[in-house]
Design a protein around this motif. Sequence first.
Motif, PDB file in Angstrom:
ATOM      1  N   ILE A 177      -2.563  27.623 -18.830  1.00 57.79           N
ATOM      2  CA  ILE A 177      -1.393  26.133 -18.814  1.00 57.79           C
ATOM      3  C   ILE A 177      -1.417  25.518 -17.324  1.00 57.79           C
ATOM      4  O   ILE A 177      -1.579  24.273 -16.971  1.00 57.79           O
ATOM      5  CB  ILE A 177      -0.143  26.529 -19.256  1.00 57.79           C
ATOM      6  N   VAL A 178      -1.294  26.463 -16.298  1.00 55.70           N
ATOM      7  CA  VAL A 178      -1.167  25.985 -15.015  1.00 55.70           C
ATOM      8  C   VAL A 178      -2.514  25.498 -14.578  1.00 55.70           C
ATOM      9  O   VAL A 178      -2.717  24.380 -14.171  1.00 55.70           O
ATOM     10  CB  VAL A 178      -0.912  27.313 -14.191  1.00 55.70           C
ATOM     11  N   VAL A 179      -3.776  26.092 -14.887  1.00 57.39           N
ATOM     12  CA  VAL A 179      -5.131  25.636 -14.510  1.00 57.39           C
ATOM     13  C   VAL A 179      -5.454  24.332 -15.220  1.00 57.39           C
ATOM     14  O   VAL A 179      -5.613  23.496 -14.657  1.00 57.39           O
ATOM     15  CB  VAL A 179      -6.302  26.544 -14.833  1.00 57.39           C
ATOM     16  N   ILE A 180      -4.962  24.036 -16.411  1.00 56.87           N
ATOM     17  CA  ILE A 180      -5.125  22.756 -17.201  1.00 56.87           C
ATOM     18  C   ILE A 180      -4.341  21.854 -16.367  1.00 56.87           C
ATOM     19  O   ILE A 180      -4.892  20.756 -16.328  1.00 56.87           O
ATOM     20  CB  ILE A 180      -4.921  23.029 -18.642  1.00 56.87           C
ATOM     21  N   VAL A 181      -3.031  21.961 -16.107  1.00 56.79           N
ATOM     22  CA  VAL A 181      -2.229  21.147 -15.559  1.00 56.79           C
ATOM     23  C   VAL A 181      -2.590  20.786 -14.127  1.00 56.79           C
ATOM     24  O   VAL A 181      -2.670  19.614 -13.726  1.00 56.79           O
ATOM     25  CB  VAL A 181      -0.783  21.534 -15.278  1.00 56.79           C
ATOM     26  N   ALA A 182      -3.347  21.474 -13.384  1.00 53.31           N
ATOM     27  CA  ALA A 182      -3.798  21.229 -12.144  1.00 53.31           C
ATOM     28  C   ALA A 182      -4.884  20.383 -12.238  1.00 53.31           C
ATOM     29  O   ALA A 182      -5.143  19.334 -11.540  1.00 53.31           O
ATOM     30  CB  ALA A 182      -4.239  22.865 -11.355  1.00 53.31           C
ATOM     31  N   ILE A 183      -5.788  20.697 -12.946  1.00 52.73           N
ATOM     32  CA  ILE A 183      -6.964  19.797 -13.374  1.00 52.73           C
ATOM     33  C   ILE A 183      -6.542  18.409 -13.782  1.00 52.73           C
ATOM     34  O   ILE A 183      -7.113  17.328 -13.220  1.00 52.73           O
ATOM     35  CB  ILE A 183      -8.140  20.425 -14.343  1.00 52.73           C
ATOM     36  N   VAL A 184      -5.952  18.520 -14.711  1.00 45.84           N
ATOM     37  CA  VAL A 184      -5.227  17.144 -15.049  1.00 45.84           C
ATOM     38  C   VAL A 184      -4.678  16.170 -14.078  1.00 45.84           C
ATOM     39  O   VAL A 184      -4.653  15.103 -13.906  1.00 45.84           O
ATOM     40  CB  VAL A 184      -4.484  17.178 -16.480  1.00 45.84           C
ATOM     41  N   GLY A 185      -3.675  17.135 -13.213  1.00 42.07           N
ATOM     42  CA  GLY A 185      -2.953  16.273 -12.209  1.00 42.07           C
ATOM     43  C   GLY A 185      -3.983  15.927 -11.353  1.00 42.07           C
ATOM     44  O   GLY A 185      -3.697  14.738 -10.631  1.00 42.07           O
ATOM     45  N   GLY A 186      -5.240  16.646 -10.701  1.00 42.84           N
ATOM     46  CA  GLY A 186      -5.916  16.161  -9.823  1.00 42.84           C
ATOM     47  C   GLY A 186      -6.716  15.043 -10.575  1.00 42.84           C
ATOM     48  O   GLY A 186      -6.809  14.145  -9.292  1.00 42.84           O
ATOM     49  N   LEU A 187      -7.108  14.934 -11.646  1.00 44.55           N
ATOM     50  CA  LEU A 187      -7.758  13.785 -12.072  1.00 44.55           C
ATOM     51  C   LEU A 187      -6.860  12.606 -12.291  1.00 44.55           C
ATOM     52  O   LEU A 187      -7.396  11.483 -11.555  1.00 44.55           O
ATOM     53  CB  LEU A 187      -8.195  14.029 -13.497  1.00 44.55           C
ATOM     54  N   ALA A 188      -5.628  12.662 -12.473  1.00 40.89           N
ATOM     55  CA  ALA A 188      -4.608  11.616 -12.181  1.00 40.89           C
ATOM     56  C   ALA A 188      -4.422  11.033 -11.147  1.00 40.89           C
ATOM     57  O   ALA A 188      -4.483   9.901 -10.807  1.00 40.89           O
ATOM     58  CB  ALA A 188      -3.304  11.904 -13.153  1.00 40.89           C
ATOM     59  N   ILE A 189      -4.125  12.011 -10.018  1.00 41.64           N
ATOM     60  CA  ILE A 189      -4.031  11.644  -8.671  1.00 41.64           C
ATOM     61  C   ILE A 189      -5.490  10.970  -8.167  1.00 41.64           C
ATOM     62  O   ILE A 189      -5.112   9.821  -7.314  1.00 41.64           O
ATOM     63  CB  ILE A 189      -3.822  12.830  -7.748  1.00 41.64           C
ATOM     64  N   HIS A 190      -6.401  11.593  -8.648  1.00 42.46           N
ATOM     65  CA  HIS A 190      -7.590  10.647  -8.063  1.00 42.46           C
ATOM     66  C   HIS A 190      -7.727   9.437  -8.663  1.00 42.46           C
ATOM     67  O   HIS A 190      -8.348   8.510  -7.805  1.00 42.46           O
ATOM     68  CB  HIS A 190      -8.836  11.624  -8.433  1.00 42.46           C
ATOM     69  N   GLN A 191      -7.251   9.049  -9.868  1.00 43.32           N
ATOM     70  CA  GLN A 191      -7.585   7.919 -10.323  1.00 43.32           C
ATOM     71  C   GLN A 191      -6.530   6.909  -9.804  1.00 43.32           C
ATOM     72  O   GLN A 191      -6.906   6.003  -9.666  1.00 43.32           O
ATOM     73  CB  GLN A 191      -7.068   7.960 -11.985  1.00 43.32           C
ATOM     74  N   PHE A 192      -5.337   7.337  -9.411  1.00 40.85           N
ATOM     75  CA  PHE A 192      -4.377   6.453  -8.774  1.00 40.85           C
ATOM     76  C   PHE A 192      -4.597   6.241  -7.356  1.00 40.85           C
ATOM     77  O   PHE A 192      -4.142   5.160  -6.861  1.00 40.85           O
ATOM     78  CB  PHE A 192      -2.923   6.877  -8.943  1.00 40.85           C
ATOM     79  N   VAL A 193      -5.197   7.112  -6.561  1.00 39.31           N
ATOM     80  CA  VAL A 193      -5.384   6.902  -5.353  1.00 39.31           C
ATOM     81  C   VAL A 193      -6.922   7.431  -4.840  1.00 39.31           C
ATOM     82  O   VAL A 193      -7.139   8.433  -4.518  1.00 39.31           O
ATOM     83  CB  VAL A 193      -4.408   7.845  -4.473  1.00 39.31           C
ATOM     84  N   PRO A 194      -7.587   6.276  -5.350  1.00 38.39           N
ATOM     85  CA  PRO A 194      -9.260   6.899  -5.290  1.00 38.39           C
ATOM     86  C   PRO A 194      -9.770   7.043  -3.839  1.00 38.39           C
ATOM     87  O   PRO A 194     -10.796   7.566  -3.633  1.00 38.39           O
ATOM     88  CB  PRO A 194     -10.037   5.471  -5.923  1.00 38.39           C
ATOM     89  N   ALA A 195      -8.917   6.724  -2.685  1.00 39.11           N
ATOM     90  CA  ALA A 195      -9.287   6.786  -1.631  1.00 39.11           C
ATOM     91  C   ALA A 195      -9.142   8.419  -1.047  1.00 39.11           C
ATOM     92  O   ALA A 195     -10.033   8.864  -0.172  1.00 39.11           O
ATOM     93  CB  ALA A 195      -8.304   6.126  -0.474  1.00 39.11           C
ATOM     94  N   LEU A 196      -8.552   9.207  -2.000  1.00 40.47           N
ATOM     95  CA  LEU A 196      -8.395  10.514  -1.512  1.00 40.47           C
ATOM     96  C   LEU A 196      -9.668  11.297  -2.229  1.00 40.47           C
ATOM     97  O   LEU A 196     -10.185  10.890  -3.221  1.00 40.47           O
ATOM     98  CB  LEU A 196      -7.323  11.095  -2.342  1.00 40.47           C
ATOM     99  N   SER A 197     -10.303  12.403  -1.609  1.00 43.12           N
ATOM    100  CA  SER A 197     -11.439  13.069  -2.011  1.00 43.12           C
ATOM    101  C   SER A 197     -10.942  13.728  -3.228  1.00 43.12           C
ATOM    102  O   SER A 197      -9.711  14.019  -3.603  1.00 43.12           O
ATOM    103  CB  SER A 197     -11.992  13.969  -1.005  1.00 43.12           C
ATOM    104  N   ALA A 198     -11.945  14.065  -4.191  1.00 38.75           N
ATOM    105  CA  ALA A 198     -11.521  14.855  -5.381  1.00 38.75           C
ATOM    106  C   ALA A 198     -10.873  16.290  -5.093  1.00 38.75           C
ATOM    107  O   ALA A 198      -9.950  16.649  -5.860  1.00 38.75           O
ATOM    108  CB  ALA A 198     -12.850  15.084  -6.241  1.00 38.75           C
ATOM    109  N   SER A 199     -11.577  16.836  -4.152  1.00 36.32           N
ATOM    110  CA  SER A 199     -11.006  18.296  -3.876  1.00 36.32           C
ATOM    111  C   SER A 199      -9.348  18.177  -3.211  1.00 36.32           C
ATOM    112  O   SER A 199      -8.440  19.038  -3.774  1.00 36.32           O
ATOM    113  CB  SER A 199     -11.938  18.947  -2.461  1.00 36.32           C
ATOM    114  N   ILE A 200      -9.070  17.244  -2.461  1.00 37.87           N
ATOM    115  CA  ILE A 200      -7.629  16.878  -2.229  1.00 37.87           C
ATOM    116  C   ILE A 200      -6.862  16.438  -3.142  1.00 37.87           C
ATOM    117  O   ILE A 200      -5.586  17.217  -3.363  1.00 37.87           O
ATOM    118  CB  ILE A 200      -7.635  16.006  -1.118  1.00 37.87           C
TER     119      ILE A 200
END
Length: 150
Positions: free
Chosen positions: A7-30
């Motif tokens: 569950i934590v891994v899935i939430v981390a991936i989804v959270g990372g994708l959501a953050i990257h969508q809202f703030v595209p200036a951030l790199s995917a790894s960040i």
Amino acid sequence: MQKSFLIVVIVAIVGGLAIHQFVPALSASIAFFAGAIIAALLFKLLPSALSQGDGEYSGPMMTLYVGNLPYRVHEGEVKELFSQYGEVCSVRLVRDRKTGRRKGFGFVEMPEASAQQAMAQLNDFVFQERTIKVREAKTQDSDSTEKNPV
């Protein structure tokens, strides 16, 4: 616990994708790293909500010695037999180190109340044409003090 980690891994991936969508200036790894931090915080703040479905028992446990087992028996068959009396946490059938064959005894770990009931019902029970013996397992500490009294 494995389900919680997933569950934590899935939430981390989804959270990372959501953050990257809202703030595209951030790199995917960040963005993934930020999602992992958010997931870890959620996991720490809401442990009961995430671990309710694990079914882990946290009360007193008892390990039972099960002797005179058939040599052909498997852990799943022993677990099925003992699960009639409660949750079975683990089954370990002892094997010979040289040959890998089972030695005809093993250990079953259960919650204490279920283990007491299983011990009362299954001691001298005929299981696959063998009369099994079920006792509370001795600890290794008590075995070593009996052999070498101080």
